[in-house]
Enzyme design. Structure first.
Site, short mmCIF file in Angstrom:
data_model
loop_
_atom_site.label_atom_id
_atom_site.label_comp_id
_atom_site.label_asym_id
_atom_site.label_seq_id
_atom_site.Cartn_x
_atom_site.Cartn_y
_atom_site.Cartn_z
N THR A 27 82.25 36.74 66.73
CA THR A 27 82.40 35.39 67.28
C THR A 27 83.84 34.93 67.08
O THR A 27 84.61 35.54 66.33
CB THR A 27 81.37 34.43 66.65
OG1 THR A 27 81.39 33.21 67.40
CG2 THR A 27 81.63 34.14 65.19
N LEU A 56 83.96 37.26 61.52
CA LEU A 56 84.49 35.89 61.62
C LEU A 56 86.01 35.92 61.57
O LEU A 56 86.60 36.62 60.74
CB LEU A 56 83.96 35.03 60.47
CG LEU A 56 82.43 34.91 60.34
CD1 LEU A 56 82.09 34.11 59.09
CD2 LEU A 56 81.85 34.23 61.58
N VAL A 82 85.67 40.16 57.97
CA VAL A 82 86.77 39.25 58.32
C VAL A 82 87.65 39.86 59.41
O VAL A 82 88.14 40.98 59.29
CB VAL A 82 87.61 38.93 57.06
CG1 VAL A 82 88.81 38.06 57.43
CG2 VAL A 82 86.75 38.24 56.02
N LYS A 83 87.80 39.08 60.48
CA LYS A 83 88.63 39.53 61.60
C LYS A 83 90.08 39.17 61.34
O LYS A 83 90.42 37.99 61.18
CB LYS A 83 88.22 38.79 62.87
CG LYS A 83 87.11 39.42 63.65
CD LYS A 83 86.69 38.45 64.73
CE LYS A 83 86.40 39.12 66.02
NZ LYS A 83 86.01 38.14 67.05
N LEU A 84 90.93 40.20 61.29
CA LEU A 84 92.37 39.99 61.12
C LEU A 84 93.08 40.46 62.38
O LEU A 84 92.74 41.52 62.91
CB LEU A 84 92.88 40.83 59.93
CG LEU A 84 92.28 40.52 58.56
CD1 LEU A 84 92.67 41.59 57.55
CD2 LEU A 84 92.75 39.14 58.07
#
Ligand code: E4P
Length: 218
Positions: A27, A56, A82-84
């Site tokens: 998302t 996220l 965790v999206k980086l």
């Protein structure tokens, strides 16, 4: 192969969970805007339904801020990934996240070299945005094929998450290339089971049975 839903709409997520075909969620704030829902609220609702593989996005642009956000996001639930972003700062943050055992998804990947760096630094998954490459006249699927080959050449364990899916054909291509995951919008997930010949065939079976005057075995 895992299928994720690419959505910030809790209703869509719930429907796909009930159907039993999804293994996770990706998302981002743009998806929340599209769904007309507050991003933080969407995240809360999605996490209450999906125990694993919820990607996220961090919203900082500096590594230090990204890491702070990554720590807070990973406290929201065990299933948070965790999206980086695939930027220099994102790569810096990735190194720290890896050292702290925070699962990561390197996102906004548009080249095999970005994916190579993400894998070298131990990203859990990498998201090539195939549709957005196609949108500008490039061949997104070709980039995914290159990433697959590089990862296989060096036995990198980073999973390839085929993202920015625009059509059912993209899902098939992801599966043929050997991507571990494809993340799909709701409409695409719904379309995967559909085939006009299935409907035609089913109607014929039902029609012929009705004409025979028999009743279903019970
Ligand atoms: C994945 O993490 C992204 O949210 C997504 O696949 C981007 O897709 P789009 O190009 O349709 O916005």
């Amino acid at each position: 192969m895992q299928l994720f839903i690419d959505s910030a709409n809790p209703k869509e997520v719930k429907e796909m969970i009930d159907l039993g075909i999804i293994d996770g969620v990706t998302t981002n704030p743009s998806l929340a805007t599209k769904a007309g829902i507050d991003y933080n609220e969407a995240v809360k609702q999605i996490l209450s339904m999906v125990p694993a593989n919820v990607s996220l996005e961090v919203l900082s642009t500096e590594a230090e801020g990204m890491i702070k956000e990554a720590r807070s996001l990973s406290k929201l639930g065990k299933g948070v990934v965790v999206k980086l972003p695939a930027t220099e700062e994102g790569i810096k943050a990735l190194k720290t996240a890896k050292a702290e055992g925070i699962p990561t998804n390197v996102t906004l990947v548009f080249s095999a070299n970005q994916a190579l760096l993400a894998a070298k630094l131990g990203a859990t998954m990498v998201s090539p945005f195939v549709g957005r490459l196609d949108d500008i006249g490039l061949n997104g699927t070709e980039v995914v094929e290159e990433i697959r080959q590089i990862y296989d050449n060096y036995a990198f364990e980073t999973k390839i998450l085929f993202a920015s899916v625009r059509s059912p054909l993209h899902v098939k291509q992801a599966a043929l290339i050997g991507c571990e995951i494809a993340t799909c919008p709701y409409d695409i997930l719904k379309s995967l089971v559909k085939h006009p010949q299935t409907d035609v065939g089913l109607n014929k079976f039902l029609d012929d049975f009705k004409k025979s005057g028999q009743k279903p075995i019970s």
